[in-house]
Design a protein around this motif. Structure first.
Motif, PDB file in Angstrom:
ATOM      1  N   TYR A   1       0.839  -1.189   0.000  1.00 20.10           N
ATOM      2  CA  TYR A   1       0.000   0.000   0.000  1.00 20.10           C
ATOM      3  C   TYR A   1       0.881   1.248   0.000  1.00 20.10           C
ATOM      4  O   TYR A   1       1.945   1.262   0.611  1.00 20.10           O
ATOM      5  CB  TYR A   1      -0.844   0.063   1.277  1.00 20.10           C
ATOM      6  CG  TYR A   1      -1.910  -0.984   1.386  1.00 20.10           C
ATOM      7  CD1 TYR A   1      -3.106  -0.842   0.707  1.00 20.10           C
ATOM      8  CD2 TYR A   1      -1.743  -2.100   2.199  1.00 20.10           C
ATOM      9  CE1 TYR A   1      -4.106  -1.792   0.819  1.00 20.10           C
ATOM     10  CE2 TYR A   1      -2.734  -3.050   2.320  1.00 20.10           C
ATOM     11  CZ  TYR A   1      -3.910  -2.894   1.636  1.00 20.10           C
ATOM     12  OH  TYR A   1      -4.902  -3.832   1.753  1.00 20.10           O
ATOM     13  N   THR A   2       0.402   2.293  -0.648  1.00 17.13           N
ATOM     14  CA  THR A   2       1.023   3.602  -0.449  1.00 17.13           C
ATOM     15  C   THR A   2       0.473   4.155   0.863  1.00 17.13           C
ATOM     16  O   THR A   2      -0.543   3.667   1.384  1.00 17.13           O
ATOM     17  CB  THR A   2       0.683   4.573  -1.596  1.00 17.13           C
ATOM     18  OG1 THR A   2      -0.722   4.838  -1.570  1.00 17.13           O
ATOM     19  CG2 THR A   2       1.096   4.006  -2.948  1.00 17.13           C
ATOM     20  N   ALA A   3       1.127   5.170   1.391  1.00 20.13           N
ATOM     21  CA  ALA A   3       0.646   5.790   2.624  1.00 20.13           C
ATOM     22  C   ALA A   3      -0.776   6.307   2.450  1.00 20.13           C
ATOM     23  O   ALA A   3      -1.627   6.135   3.320  1.00 20.13           O
ATOM     24  CB  ALA A   3       1.594   6.907   3.049  1.00 20.13           C
ATOM     25  N   GLU A   4      -1.060   6.926   1.303  1.00 18.33           N
ATOM     26  CA  GLU A   4      -2.402   7.467   1.050  1.00 18.33           C
ATOM     27  C   GLU A   4      -3.457   6.379   0.945  1.00 18.33           C
ATOM     28  O   GLU A   4      -4.613   6.604   1.287  1.00 18.33           O
ATOM     29  CB  GLU A   4      -2.393   8.324  -0.206  1.00 18.33           C
ATOM     30  CG  GLU A   4      -1.647   9.629  -0.026  1.00 18.33           C
ATOM     31  CD  GLU A   4      -1.593  10.457  -1.303  1.00 18.33           C
ATOM     32  OE1 GLU A   4      -1.851   9.916  -2.395  1.00 18.33           O
ATOM     33  OE2 GLU A   4      -1.276  11.645  -1.189  1.00 18.33           O
TER      34      GLU A   4
ATOM     35  N   TRP B   1       8.235  -0.318   5.865  1.00 17.07           N
ATOM     36  CA  TRP B   1       7.187   0.404   5.136  1.00 17.07           C
ATOM     37  C   TRP B   1       7.187   1.872   5.574  1.00 17.07           C
ATOM     38  O   TRP B   1       7.099   2.765   4.736  1.00 17.07           O
ATOM     39  CB  TRP B   1       5.815  -0.237   5.397  1.00 17.07           C
ATOM     40  CG  TRP B   1       4.714   0.426   4.631  1.00 17.07           C
ATOM     41  CD1 TRP B   1       4.293   0.127   3.364  1.00 17.07           C
ATOM     42  CD2 TRP B   1       3.911   1.525   5.072  1.00 17.07           C
ATOM     43  NE1 TRP B   1       3.272   0.969   2.998  1.00 17.07           N
ATOM     44  CE2 TRP B   1       3.017   1.834   4.038  1.00 17.07           C
ATOM     45  CE3 TRP B   1       3.856   2.269   6.229  1.00 17.07           C
ATOM     46  CZ2 TRP B   1       2.079   2.859   4.126  1.00 17.07           C
ATOM     47  CZ3 TRP B   1       2.929   3.300   6.335  1.00 17.07           C
ATOM     48  CH2 TRP B   1       2.055   3.577   5.288  1.00 17.07           C
TER      49      TRP B   1
ATOM     50  N   ASN C   1      10.233   3.592   4.103  1.00 18.17           N
ATOM     51  CA  ASN C   1      10.057   3.776   2.666  1.00 18.17           C
ATOM     52  C   ASN C   1       9.060   4.882   2.335  1.00 18.17           C
ATOM     53  O   ASN C   1       9.185   5.554   1.313  1.00 18.17           O
ATOM     54  CB  ASN C   1       9.609   2.453   2.026  1.00 18.17           C
ATOM     55  CG  ASN C   1       9.617   2.509   0.524  1.00 18.17           C
ATOM     56  OD1 ASN C   1      10.630   2.824  -0.087  1.00 18.17           O
ATOM     57  ND2 ASN C   1       8.481   2.200  -0.081  1.00 18.17           N
ATOM     58  N   ASN C   2       8.071   5.089   3.194  1.00 17.29           N
ATOM     59  CA  ASN C   2       7.037   6.096   2.961  1.00 17.29           C
ATOM     60  C   ASN C   2       7.256   7.367   3.776  1.00 17.29           C
ATOM     61  O   ASN C   2       6.353   8.198   3.874  1.00 17.29           O
ATOM     62  CB  ASN C   2       5.661   5.497   3.278  1.00 17.29           C
ATOM     63  CG  ASN C   2       5.221   4.515   2.230  1.00 17.29           C
ATOM     64  OD1 ASN C   2       4.713   4.903   1.178  1.00 17.29           O
ATOM     65  ND2 ASN C   2       5.430   3.236   2.483  1.00 17.29           N
TER      66      ASN C   2
ATOM     67  N   LEU D   1      -0.502  10.916   7.645  1.00 15.74           N
ATOM     68  CA  LEU D   1      -0.197  11.483   6.334  1.00 15.74           C
ATOM     69  C   LEU D   1       0.294  12.915   6.471  1.00 15.74           C
ATOM     70  O   LEU D   1      -0.223  13.674   7.292  1.00 15.74           O
ATOM     71  CB  LEU D   1      -1.440  11.455   5.438  1.00 15.74           C
ATOM     72  CG  LEU D   1      -1.902  10.092   4.964  1.00 15.74           C
ATOM     73  CD1 LEU D   1      -3.207  10.224   4.184  1.00 15.74           C
ATOM     74  CD2 LEU D   1      -0.834   9.438   4.103  1.00 15.74           C
TER      75      LEU D   1
ATOM     76  N   ASP E   1       8.634  10.192   3.367  1.00 14.75           N
ATOM     77  CA  ASP E   1       8.391  11.499   2.742  1.00 14.75           C
ATOM     78  C   ASP E   1       6.912  11.875   2.745  1.00 14.75           C
ATOM     79  O   ASP E   1       6.572  13.051   2.631  1.00 14.75           O
ATOM     80  CB  ASP E   1       8.901  11.507   1.300  1.00 14.75           C
ATOM     81  CG  ASP E   1      10.414  11.484   1.212  1.00 14.75           C
ATOM     82  OD1 ASP E   1      11.075  11.768   2.236  1.00 14.75           O
ATOM     83  OD2 ASP E   1      10.928  11.169   0.130  1.00 14.75           O
ATOM     84  N   ASP E   2       6.036  10.890   2.880  1.00 16.83           N
ATOM     85  CA  ASP E   2       4.593  11.127   2.861  1.00 16.83           C
ATOM     86  C   ASP E   2       3.977  11.145   4.256  1.00 16.83           C
ATOM     87  O   ASP E   2       2.761  11.245   4.394  1.00 16.83           O
ATOM     88  CB  ASP E   2       3.894  10.052   2.025  1.00 16.83           C
ATOM     89  CG  ASP E   2       4.355  10.051   0.582  1.00 16.83           C
ATOM     90  OD1 ASP E   2       4.610  11.148   0.038  1.00 16.83           O
ATOM     91  OD2 ASP E   2       4.483   8.964   0.003  1.00 16.83           O
TER      92      ASP E   2
END
Length: 87
Positions: A17-20, A62, A65-66, A86, A68-69
């Motif tokens: 999954y992306t953070a969003e 995870w 890796n995410n 987020l 920046d978000d």
């Protein structure tokens, strides 16, 4: 030891999954809640300690890796973990 791919009945794409996709915009989550959600469990699901440790092995990279978000909030008290949300 590495094993041949042929030893597995099925191989799946390594799709995270992306953070969003995972987090609600107006909520903050602990690493433990994120770990559960990455496995499509309820963030408050009761799981044993051994399972939680395995899930954390997925959640921590995870988060890195995410990063920046995400935003980070300090624990509200000494007994709580930090929170992620987020950006």
């Amino acid at each position: 030891m590495p094993v041949p791919k042929s030893e597995f009945d099925e191989l799946h794409p390594c799709d995270f999954y992306t953070a969003e996709e995972l987090l609600d915009e107006d909520r903050m989550y602990t690493v433990y809640e994120i770990a559960r959600m990455l496995q499509e469990l309820d963030p408050d699901a009761e799981i044993d300690v051994e399972t939680e440790e395995v899930l954390l092995d997925w959640a921590i990279p995870w988060i890195v890796n995410n990063a920046d978000d995400l935003v980070v909030a300090e624990p509200r008290d000494e007994e709580e973990p930090g929170y992620y949300g987020l950006a």
